[in-house]
Design an enzyme around this catalytic site. Structure first.
Site, PDB file in Angstrom:
ATOM      1  N   ASP A  46       6.502  -4.390  -1.033  1.00 24.65           N
ATOM      2  CA  ASP A  46       5.159  -4.939  -0.920  1.00 24.65           C
ATOM      3  C   ASP A  46       5.230  -6.279  -0.197  1.00 24.65           C
ATOM      4  O   ASP A  46       6.002  -7.161  -0.578  1.00 24.65           O
ATOM      5  CB  ASP A  46       4.550  -5.117  -2.317  1.00 24.65           C
ATOM      6  N   TYR A  81       3.092  -9.596   1.943  1.00 23.81           N
ATOM      7  CA  TYR A  81       2.243 -10.726   1.531  1.00 23.81           C
ATOM      8  C   TYR A  81       1.626 -11.263   2.816  1.00 23.81           C
ATOM      9  O   TYR A  81       1.788 -12.428   3.132  1.00 23.81           O
ATOM     10  CB  TYR A  81       3.178 -11.744   0.863  1.00 23.81           C
ATOM     11  N   HIS A  92      -5.011 -14.787   1.787  1.00 20.03           N
ATOM     12  CA  HIS A  92      -4.555 -14.501   0.424  1.00 20.03           C
ATOM     13  C   HIS A  92      -3.417 -15.449   0.022  1.00 20.03           C
ATOM     14  O   HIS A  92      -3.435 -16.031  -1.064  1.00 20.03           O
ATOM     15  CB  HIS A  92      -4.094 -13.046   0.319  1.00 20.03           C
ATOM     16  N   ARG A 117       0.252 -23.025  -7.197  1.00 12.90           N
ATOM     17  CA  ARG A 117       1.091 -24.197  -6.900  1.00 12.90           C
ATOM     18  C   ARG A 117       0.213 -25.318  -6.355  1.00 12.90           C
ATOM     19  O   ARG A 117       0.354 -25.722  -5.203  1.00 12.90           O
ATOM     20  CB  ARG A 117       2.169 -23.809  -5.879  1.00 12.90           C
ATOM     21  N   GLU A 122      -4.968  -5.678  -6.623  1.00 16.28           N
ATOM     22  CA  GLU A 122      -4.784  -6.145  -5.258  1.00 16.28           C
ATOM     23  C   GLU A 122      -5.142  -4.999  -4.327  1.00 16.28           C
ATOM     24  O   GLU A 122      -4.522  -3.929  -4.396  1.00 16.28           O
ATOM     25  CB  GLU A 122      -3.339  -6.623  -5.027  1.00 16.28           C
ATOM     26  N   GLU A 157      -4.939  -3.154  -1.065  1.00 15.26           N
ATOM     27  CA  GLU A 157      -3.916  -3.188  -0.018  1.00 15.26           C
ATOM     28  C   GLU A 157      -3.965  -1.901   0.815  1.00 15.26           C
ATOM     29  O   GLU A 157      -4.605  -0.924   0.438  1.00 15.26           O
ATOM     30  CB  GLU A 157      -2.514  -3.325  -0.643  1.00 15.26           C
ATOM     31  N   ASP A 180      -2.432  -2.503  -5.970  1.00 18.89           N
ATOM     32  CA  ASP A 180      -1.243  -3.105  -6.588  1.00 18.89           C
ATOM     33  C   ASP A 180      -1.709  -3.906  -7.814  1.00 18.89           C
ATOM     34  O   ASP A 180      -1.932  -5.110  -7.751  1.00 18.89           O
ATOM     35  CB  ASP A 180      -0.560  -4.008  -5.550  1.00 18.89           C
ATOM     36  N   ARG A 195      -1.732 -11.433 -14.026  1.00 16.79           N
ATOM     37  CA  ARG A 195      -1.706 -12.803 -13.518  1.00 16.79           C
ATOM     38  C   ARG A 195      -1.215 -13.834 -14.528  1.00 16.79           C
ATOM     39  O   ARG A 195      -1.017 -14.991 -14.168  1.00 16.79           O
ATOM     40  CB  ARG A 195      -3.106 -13.208 -13.046  1.00 16.79           C
ATOM     41  N   GLN A 208       2.799 -13.150 -14.105  1.00 17.50           N
ATOM     42  CA  GLN A 208       3.325 -13.432 -12.768  1.00 17.50           C
ATOM     43  C   GLN A 208       3.780 -14.876 -12.536  1.00 17.50           C
ATOM     44  O   GLN A 208       4.921 -15.089 -12.103  1.00 17.50           O
ATOM     45  CB  GLN A 208       2.269 -13.017 -11.726  1.00 17.50           C
ATOM     46  N   LYS A 261       4.070  -6.673 -11.771  1.00 12.40           N
ATOM     47  CA  LYS A 261       3.643  -5.690 -10.782  1.00 12.40           C
ATOM     48  C   LYS A 261       4.202  -4.301 -11.057  1.00 12.40           C
ATOM     49  O   LYS A 261       3.665  -3.314 -10.555  1.00 12.40           O
ATOM     50  CB  LYS A 261       4.155  -6.109  -9.394  1.00 12.40           C
ATOM     51  N   THR A 285       1.264   1.113  -9.768  1.00 13.09           N
ATOM     52  CA  THR A 285       0.667   0.912  -8.451  1.00 13.09           C
ATOM     53  C   THR A 285      -0.030   2.221  -8.099  1.00 13.09           C
ATOM     54  O   THR A 285       0.566   3.290  -8.221  1.00 13.09           O
ATOM     55  CB  THR A 285       1.747   0.598  -7.388  1.00 13.09           C
ATOM     56  N   THR A 333      -2.042  -8.050  -0.478  1.00 10.16           N
ATOM     57  CA  THR A 333      -3.479  -8.126  -0.704  1.00 10.16           C
ATOM     58  C   THR A 333      -4.223  -8.440   0.587  1.00 10.16           C
ATOM     59  O   THR A 333      -3.857  -9.375   1.304  1.00 10.16           O
ATOM     60  CB  THR A 333      -3.788  -9.238  -1.720  1.00 10.16           C
ATOM     61  N   GLU A 345      -8.551 -14.403  -6.660  1.00 13.00           N
ATOM     62  CA  GLU A 345      -9.218 -15.201  -5.633  1.00 13.00           C
ATOM     63  C   GLU A 345     -10.733 -15.221  -5.824  1.00 13.00           C
ATOM     64  O   GLU A 345     -11.373 -16.260  -5.629  1.00 13.00           O
ATOM     65  CB  GLU A 345      -8.877 -14.635  -4.255  1.00 13.00           C
TER      66      GLU A 345
HETATM   67 MN    MN Z   1       0.622  -6.854  -3.810  1.00 14.00          MN
END
Ligand code: MN
Length: 410
Positions: free
Chosen positions: A120, A122, A127, A136, A199, A201, A233, A237, A240, A253, A257, A348, A362
């Site tokens: 997977d 990113y 995103h 962060r 997510e 995707e 996906d 949260r 994670q 994750k 899926t 995502t 998000e």
């Molecule tokens: Mn993903």
């Protein structure tokens, strides 16, 4: 008045003759799973038609998964697509084909192929920046490597399930947070995830393998990748952010899926090819797709996410920074092989607008609400096709079920 024929799909049907995605189905009469092609509101039993008309591809289409067809390579993919198009549109085949169209809601749809390795990525800048700001907040939203390579992690292929399979809420470790249902805890707690998310995707399906030690150049993407499909996906949260530093997502994750039943061949998506966003950093040669004469590596796919029937987002795949061709080149540039049935997902899909993001993380800026038990998540999509027509992608659906086991004492 003549009886309605399933061959007569309405003009402009997004599952018309310009689309023809592949799946695996069986009928209530007890036929073995075999390759089907979605046409309008029907599934064409390609194995039966191929046998009836003496097609050279009858054995590939009688297989219980798409894998033999996927492995056969692009010349065969194009020959089979031309054959199926003729079966569905040439009046000469009408009598032979009509009995082998089954109503979609009267067949069982199966996992279209056994997934090998699952990676997977990113690849949405929007995103990655949104998640960086939430997870962060004290740091730059994008990590220093983000514009230099398509970041990815290896996922768990054994828990990839076909659309419609219920998804059990995962349990796991989380660090207590101020808004946690059990606040003020001094250390990590264990229990059912309280921040279950999705997510939206797009997954790319490898057909033709590559040997170890032989990188696949970006320009060979279409010789190896059979098609694409929608992917959800599912993500915990709360698990994670606690687990993923420094090695990346794992238990957040790996519990499930979801994969769409229908794989859209890349040859159906010629009109949807678009140039990716402008590259803001110079790329190493194996990733550099900015040269003159470069084929457009992006795809203009329009996704829609619905929760309990309510549209919540419309993520635009054309905004993805890294393309599937770059991802394949990157996955193999170190000498790693790919195999028939490998799946790699885009990451995502999030566009620049608040209603274009592909996750609840998000959409709610990390505050929730998150998915509740019983919630139904559906992702659909379409792409521009030839002559102003639309190509519908097969949808991916899942309902959240409560955690089925007793959390251990913390
Ligand atoms: Mn993903």
């Amino acid at each position: 008045m003549p009886e309605h024929s399933p061959l007569d799909v309405p003009e402009g049907d997004p599952f018309g003759p310009h689309n023809l995605p592949y799946g695996v189905f069986s009928t209530p009469a007890g036929t073995d799973p075999r390759v089907g092609v979605r046409y309008g509101a029907s599934v064409l039993d390609t194995a039966a038609v191929a046998a009836a008309l003496g097609s050279p591809h009858a054995a590939l289409l009688a297989a219980p998964t798409l894998a033999p067809l996927m492995a056969a390579g692009r010349p065969v993919w194009q020959a089979v697509r031309a054959e199926v198009t003729a079966w569905l549109t040439d009046l000469a085949h009408r009598a032979a084909v009509e009995p082998h169209l089954h109503e979609l809601d009267r067949v069982a749809l199966h996992m279209p192929f056994e997934v090998g390795d699952y990676v997977d990525f990113y690849s949405s800048e929007h995103h990655a920046a949104n998640v960086g700001r939430i997870f962060r907040p004290a740091e730059e939203p994008l990590t220093p490597n983000w514009k230099h390579l398509p970041i990815g992690y290896h996922g768990r292929s054994g828990t990839i399930v076909p659309s419609g399979t219920p998804v059990t809420r995962p349990a796991g470790q989380r660090m207590g947070a101020p808004d946690d249902p059990e606040p003020g805890l001094p250390g990590p707690v264990f229990g059912p995830s309280v921040r279950l998310d999705i997510e939206a995707e797009v997954g790319f399906v490898v057909g033709v393998p590559s040997p170890m030690g032989t990188p696949v150049p970006r320009t060979d993407f279409r010789a190896h990748v059979f098609g694409l499909c929608l992917v959800n996906d599912w993500s915990a949260r709360d698990v994670q952010p606690w687990e993923q530093r420094p090695l990346g997502p794992h238990q957040a994750k790996s519990f499930a899926t979801s994969l769409a039943h229908w794989i859209t061949p890349l040859d159906a998506l010629e009109a949807a090819r678009v140039a990716p966003p402008e590259r803001t950093h110079p790329l190493l040669p194996y990733l550099d797709d900015t040269g003159a004469g470069e084929q457009p590596g992006g795809y203009d796919l329009r996704l829609e996410v619905r929760v309990n029937g309510e549209p919540v987002s419309r993520p635009p795949f054309a905004s993805m920074y890294w393309t599937a061709a770059q991802q394949l080149a990157h996955m193999t540039v170190n000498g790693a092989s790919v195999r028939t049935g490998d799946l790699y997902a885009s990451g995502t899909v999030s566009g620049p607008e608040p209603d274009e993001v592909g996750s609840l993380l998000e959409l709610t800026k990390g505050k929730g609400p998150w998915l509740a038990d019983g919630d139904v998540v559906e992702i659909d999509g379409w792409a521009p096709g030839p002559d102003g027509l639309r190509i519908a992608l097969g949808g991916v659906r899942g309902q959240v079920k409560p955690t089925g086991w007793t959390p251990q004492e913390r």
